[in-house]
Design a protein around this motif. Structure first.
Motif, PDB file in Angstrom:
ATOM      1  N   LEU A  33       4.770  -1.583  -1.898  1.00  0.00           N
ATOM      2  CA  LEU A  33       4.287  -1.066  -0.611  1.00  0.00           C
ATOM      3  C   LEU A  33       5.429  -0.688   0.318  1.00  0.00           C
ATOM      4  O   LEU A  33       5.353  -0.906   1.531  1.00  0.00           O
ATOM      5  CB  LEU A  33       3.367  -2.083   0.053  1.00  0.00           C
ATOM      6  CG  LEU A  33       1.858  -1.918  -0.198  1.00  0.00           C
ATOM      7  CD1 LEU A  33       1.347  -0.599   0.379  1.00  0.00           C
ATOM      8  CD2 LEU A  33       1.521  -2.018  -1.667  1.00  0.00           C
ATOM      9  N   ALA A  38       2.967   3.176   0.326  1.00  0.00           N
ATOM     10  CA  ALA A  38       2.044   3.319   1.450  1.00  0.00           C
ATOM     11  C   ALA A  38       1.407   4.701   1.463  1.00  0.00           C
ATOM     12  O   ALA A  38       0.220   4.846   1.784  1.00  0.00           O
ATOM     13  CB  ALA A  38       2.782   3.064   2.766  1.00  0.00           C
ATOM     14  N   LEU A  54      -3.723  -4.116  -3.667  1.00  0.00           N
ATOM     15  CA  LEU A  54      -2.312  -3.987  -3.336  1.00  0.00           C
ATOM     16  C   LEU A  54      -1.532  -5.169  -3.891  1.00  0.00           C
ATOM     17  O   LEU A  54      -2.012  -6.305  -3.901  1.00  0.00           O
ATOM     18  CB  LEU A  54      -2.124  -3.929  -1.814  1.00  0.00           C
ATOM     19  CG  LEU A  54      -2.977  -2.915  -1.044  1.00  0.00           C
ATOM     20  CD1 LEU A  54      -2.754  -3.088   0.451  1.00  0.00           C
ATOM     21  CD2 LEU A  54      -2.671  -1.501  -1.482  1.00  0.00           C
ATOM     22  N   ALA A  81       2.490  -6.069   1.508  1.00  0.00           N
ATOM     23  CA  ALA A  81       1.097  -5.808   1.129  1.00  0.00           C
ATOM     24  C   ALA A  81       0.139  -6.395   2.160  1.00  0.00           C
ATOM     25  O   ALA A  81      -0.829  -5.743   2.574  1.00  0.00           O
ATOM     26  CB  ALA A  81       0.806  -6.370  -0.261  1.00  0.00           C
ATOM     27  N   SER A  84       0.060  -4.382   5.373  1.00  0.00           N
ATOM     28  CA  SER A  84      -0.513  -3.031   5.236  1.00  0.00           C
ATOM     29  C   SER A  84      -2.017  -3.051   5.015  1.00  0.00           C
ATOM     30  O   SER A  84      -2.695  -2.058   5.297  1.00  0.00           O
ATOM     31  CB  SER A  84       0.152  -2.302   4.066  1.00  0.00           C
ATOM     32  OG  SER A  84       1.550  -2.221   4.221  1.00  0.00           O
TER      33      SER A  84
END
Length: 652
Positions: A33, A38, A54, A81, A84
């Protein structure tokens, strides 16, 4: 779950209902990520996949913020992760977004149709790739190193692509069709050069007279020397009267991919000529050497450290030559430049590779369009200055959000970038992407810099699957205002001025001499050619560089225009066609942009709903000429359609 056709309208028209149903049920695992991961995740969630899991065991660091759109200073030291997940889930309520905190095991992989690795070590790629190939799981590797990027796809040894080409089905206007065995179809003169081939499958639409062909099952054709087409037995069909188009029906193809452990040493590259192929193979060996360097030293080369770069060059030259490339020496200068800038992490590179990687995932899920075969390499090394390359001191980390970019271009360049003032026209799908990148790279984030955006439209539900700066609660609000607020949340230092205005002759009192004298350049993300021509003319008049981009379906373009340096903008002035030539069904169905497109769509809809069924029934129950007339209610429906089209399309 029912498909929200309003939100996915554009995507649905390109992919079709069956592909969208597959996408809604798909489960994807994404590991890594950083900025690239992303971007892949963002695109997959906007596409509307069923679930995204993720995985990333690493904490956020300063260099991540230069390209990772969902991370901020508040997330430093937090798991990438975890930090996000919430932001990704807000993009699309229909998509489940999970976080996996353990290792990637064989049992875990069995839960997914597609697995994507980004920012991963070669050992992990080989391990996961072998397991995915074994179990028939589509496998994608994507990575960026400064100004270079790579993408690899392994969809297995018998992957069936049901709709192989990204182009619209071939269409042509019909001049005449004979009754006979075989029937001979003659194309209009302007379409006589269409590249139909022997054995192609076709169907028909809009024919008057020989209506039995409209919407028929796919028919094979034979191309004659004069360009006419044999279309099978038409002896019993009605006599052809006028109009209609012939439409190609695509056939499925089977793709055979090698697993990563084989493809690594026998790579099949995307390249148009020998020079591109040689460069791609040098980039391939450069990535292998960077993996080796990281394995030996536990890190990537330091920014613009010439000692580290020479080690990478030596590692690359010591690698076993690629099959079929034994006699070609590696480009040492290219390898050295890649190594010197490899520590960087750039938002534009993440955006480009993330978009292509997500498109490959979409291909794997939907089985539409041919996947990569099997490696793609992209570099933007020409962005580096030719006269004075950065030095290690200027590119050393500063403990700021631009560290990933400073590692490539240096702190001096970053300061210059922050003082720029750019004008963005249009905040649709491309406009949102550009504004996001402007925020991440720090364009206009200095004292006197900034970004001014102009857009008179308001957010609609159909925007939400493409324009990721907008959310459901923004529907009805001005796009310019919403986009400005979202961009400033991505980077609080960014100065954004929204204007709910169009750029046309009626607003020249606003966008005049004073306005253009205070900007450094213009970026156009417009959806009509007349608007693009007007903006280009203003840039030429005021001697401002113009960056222009547009998309249509799976096609896209981007161009740079500099007054008195490059050619002037010369896009089409009008997309309308002559009245007597039918519009291709793909244009009327997918991307209507003129009144004529709406009329053609209505004609096709009316014919499919009323005319064909009525004539079929009349043929079976009555032989009198009066029974060929359409029922009164159908005529009323046709009149209603015509009235609505006139209301919504203007006089046409």
């Amino acid at each position: 779950m029912l498909l929200d056709e309003e939100i996915y309208s554009r995507q649905l028209y390109v992919l079709g209902p069956l592909a969208m149903e597959r996408i809604q049920k798909a489960k994807v695992l994404l590991s890594g990520l950083k900025g690239l991961g992303a971007e892949v995740a963002k695109n997959l969630v906007l596409m509307g996949i069923g679930s995204l899991t993720l995985h990333d065991p690493h904490p956020t660091c300063w260099s991540d913020l230069a390209a990772q759109v969902f991370l901020s200073e508040n997330d430093l030291e937090k798991n990438r992760a975890d930090a996000s997940q919430k932001h990704l889930a807000q993009l699309n309520e229909a998509v489940q977004v999970f976080v996996h905190t353990g290792d990637i095991t064989e049992d875990l992989l069995l839960n997914f149709q597609v697995v994507v690795l980004t920012a991963s070590k070669l050992e992990e790629q080989l391990k996961v790739g072998t397991l995915c190939h074994k179990h028939g799981i589509c496998f994608v590797v994507a990575d960026t190193r400064g100004l270079v990027g790579q993408l690899f796809c392994d969809f297995g040894e018998d992957f069936i692509v049901q709709d192989p080409t990204e182009s619209e089905p071939l269409t042509a206007a019909i001049q005449h069709i004979s009754q006979g065995s075989p029937g001979i179809l003659t194309l209009r003169r302007e379409d006589n050069r269409n590249s139909f081939c022997d054995g192609d499958l076709v169907t028909f639409s809009g024919i008057e007279g020989m209506v039995e062909l409209n919407g028929c099952s796919p028919r094979p054709i034979h191309v004659q020397e004069d360009g006419s087409l044999e279309i099978g037995d038409t002896t019993t069909f009605s006599r052809y009267l006028h109009g209609g188009i012939i439409i190609e029906v695509k056939r499925s193809k089977t793709v055979i991919h090698e697993p990563l452990n084989i493809a690594l040493h026998q790579p099949r590259m995307v390249a148009q000529n020998h020079q591109q192929a040689h460069r791609a193979h040098c980039l391939h060996q450069a990535f292998c050497a960077l993996h080796k360097f990281q394995q030996l030293h536990g890190r990537l080369p330091q920014p613009w450290d010439h000692a580290d770069a020479e080690i990478v060059v030596g590692l690359a030259e010591a690698l076993e030559p690629l099959k079929g490339r034994e006699e070609e020496p590696l480009d040492e200068a290219l390898l050295r430049t890649i190594a010197l800038s490899s520590a960087g992490d750039l938002s534009p590179m993440a955006a480009i590779l993330g978009a292509v990687a997500a498109q490959e995932v979409l291909k794997a899920i939907s089985r539409k369009f041919m996947p990569l075969d099997q490696w793609l390499y992209f570099d933007a090394l020409d962005c580096l200055p030719e006269d004075s390359l950065p030095n290690p001191e200027d590119c050393a980390p500063r403990g700021c959000r631009y560290d990933g970019q400073i590692a490539v271009f240096g702190a001096g360049f970053q300061k210059k970038l922050s003082l720029q003032h750019y004008f963005l026209v249009g905040t649709g799908a491309i406009g949102c992407e550009l504004l996001k990148d402007f925020a991440l790279v720090g364009l206009g984030a200095g004292g006197c810099g900034g970004v001014t955006i102009a857009d008179m439209d308001h957010v609609e539900r159909s925007n939400l699957s493409r324009q990721f700066l907008f959310r459901t609660h923004d529907v009805g609000r001005p796009k310019a205002e919403v986009a400005a607020e979202a961009a400033q949340k991505l980077n609080p230092d960014l100065r954004v001025t929204p204007l709910i205005r169009s750029l046309d002759p009626t607003t020249e009192h606003i966008f005049g001499d004073n306005f253009f004298s205070n900007i450094d350049g213009v970026v156009a993300a417009l959806d009509s050619f007349p608007a693009r021509h007007y903006v280009a003319a203003r840039c030429t008049h005021y001697l401002k560089p113009l960056l222009e981009a547009g998309t249509q379906g799976t096609w896209g373009s981007a161009s740079v225009f500099i007054p008195h340096v490059t050619e002037v903008y010369s896009g089409p002035v009008s997309a309308s066609a002559s009245e007597d030539v039918p519009h291709p069904v793909c244009t009327g169905r997918y991307f209507p942009s003129t009144a004529e497109h709406s009329l053609q769509w209505a004609r096709n809809e009316f014919e499919a709903l009323f005319q064909l069924s009525a004539k079929t029934i009349n043929q079976q129950i009555c032989t009198s000429s009066m029974c060929w007339q359409l029922p009164t209610y159908m005529l009323r429906c046709m009149g209603f359609l015509a009235h609505q089209i006139k209301l919504h399309s203007g006089s046409c």
